[in-house]
Design a protein around this motif. Structure first.
Motif, PDB file in Angstrom:
ATOM      1  N   UNK A 155      -4.840  -7.113  -9.516  1.00  0.00           N
ATOM      2  CA  UNK A 155      -4.045  -8.284  -9.049  1.00  0.00           C
ATOM      3  C   UNK A 155      -2.799  -7.717  -8.437  1.00  0.00           C
ATOM      4  N   UNK A 156      -2.649  -6.365  -8.237  1.00  0.00           N
ATOM      5  CA  UNK A 156      -1.541  -5.508  -7.682  1.00  0.00           C
ATOM      6  C   UNK A 156      -1.657  -5.379  -6.185  1.00  0.00           C
ATOM      7  N   UNK A 157      -0.686  -5.398  -5.373  1.00  0.00           N
ATOM      8  CA  UNK A 157      -0.756  -5.380  -3.861  1.00  0.00           C
ATOM      9  C   UNK A 157      -1.048  -3.652  -3.614  1.00  0.00           C
ATOM     10  N   UNK A 158      -1.389  -3.486  -2.283  1.00  0.00           N
ATOM     11  CA  UNK A 158      -1.624  -2.037  -1.995  1.00  0.00           C
ATOM     12  C   UNK A 158      -0.362  -1.303  -2.262  1.00  0.00           C
ATOM     13  N   UNK A 159       0.588  -1.616  -1.831  1.00  0.00           N
ATOM     14  CA  UNK A 159       2.119  -0.970  -2.016  1.00  0.00           C
ATOM     15  C   UNK A 159       2.224  -0.659  -3.498  1.00  0.00           C
ATOM     16  N   UNK A 160       1.955  -1.497  -4.569  1.00  0.00           N
ATOM     17  CA  UNK A 160       2.169  -1.418  -5.925  1.00  0.00           C
ATOM     18  C   UNK A 160       1.316  -0.344  -6.696  1.00  0.00           C
ATOM     19  N   UNK A 161      -0.103  -0.468  -6.204  1.00  0.00           N
ATOM     20  CA  UNK A 161      -1.157   0.543  -6.562  1.00  0.00           C
ATOM     21  C   UNK A 161      -0.800   1.872  -6.358  1.00  0.00           C
ATOM     22  N   UNK A 162      -0.267   2.100  -5.111  1.00  0.00           N
ATOM     23  CA  UNK A 162       0.135   3.234  -4.570  1.00  0.00           C
ATOM     24  C   UNK A 162       1.440   3.995  -5.440  1.00  0.00           C
ATOM     25  N   UNK A 163       2.468   2.873  -5.487  1.00  0.00           N
ATOM     26  CA  UNK A 163       3.695   3.335  -6.224  1.00  0.00           C
ATOM     27  C   UNK A 163       3.268   3.739  -7.503  1.00  0.00           C
TER      28      UNK A 163
END
Length: 256
Positions: A155-163
């Motif tokens: 459910x996380x966005x790509x930015x959250x996945x990266x962080x």
């Protein structure tokens, strides 16, 4: 009578150059930092694909979809991270004495190592985040499969996945290298003292929260944090662990 040398002094290379040299020392064997984590990634992905194929072959009807969705609880996506603990230990045990042998200061070693960690964490997080988005597109096309989109990644966005991946890697690098630095300085006694200190601090924090009645508000606050905020907070213990490692290395002997 003592002769005075008229030869020009050998200039010492600048600090930025020596910090870059530390990074090069770490990356001499790129298999350690890049190759093995991505080999583990490929193997884990292959196993997930085999599991999905077995589910499709052995389960039919609505149960098949339920079983495939159950793969979303798999921790296989994080399997490369556990290997990074080995990298953090090797960064101290293997590279530290070697770097100082090239007249690199301890401060320059620490900065070069930190920059290496940041660069590798960013590189890996970028690759894994891209694969997560590719898998998300596959699921959107109607094929149910979860490896990179398991756990909170679904459910996380790509930015959250990266962080989240970036922060987890830095935390593992920092903690394991700090333990290796403490061992290099104080050996087994230092490790015992460090483990006891960590246990006392953690138990003390829990006891304080329970006895003062602040545990429920703290738990509610933690559960109220966004995924991005939670993983951004992991950078704080990562910095503290790296600082501990640096303090230990300031007095660590080069040999046994």
């Amino acid at each position: 009578m003592t002769a005075i040398s008229t030869d020009p002094a050998v200039a010492r290379t600048g600090t930025p150059r020596r910090i870059t040299n530390v990074m090069r020392l770490h990356l001499v064997n790129r298999v350690t930092y890049i190759g093995i984590p991505w080999i583990i990634t490929a193997v884990a992905l292959g196993i997930s694909i085999i599991v999905a194929l077995l589910i499709v072959a052995s389960v039919s009807g609505p149960d098949q979809q339920v079983a495939l969705e159950g793969m979303g609880y798999s921790w296989a996506v994080l399997s490369p991270l556990w290997y990074l603990a080995v990298v953090g230990v090797q960064a101290v045990n293997a590279v530290f004495p070697f770097a100082l042998g090239f007249s690199i200061t301890r401060r320059e070693y620490a900065l070069g190592t930190l920059l290496t960690y940041v660069a590798m964490a960013a590189f890996n997080a970028t690759g894994w985040a891209i694969l997560t988005e590719i898998e998300r597109a596959i699921n959107a096309a109607g094929v149910t499969f979860h490896h990179f989109t398991a756990l909170w990644f679904a459910d996380a966005g790509v930015g959250t996945v990266w962080l989240s991946l970036f922060s987890l890697q830095l935390l593992i690098f920092a903690v394991t290298s700090a333990f290796a630095a403490v061992y290099a300085r104080w050996r087994a006694l230092g490790m015992v003292v460090l483990w006891v200190a960590v246990a006392v601090v953690l138990i003390g924090i829990v006891a304080f929260a329970v006895l003062t009645g602040t545990a429920p508000p703290i738990i509610d606050w933690l559960f109220g944090l966004s995924t991005a905020s939670l993983f951004a907070a992991l950078l704080v213990p990562a910095v503290l662990a790296f600082a501990l490692g640096w303090l230990a290395l300031r007095w660590a002997p080069l040999r046994g």
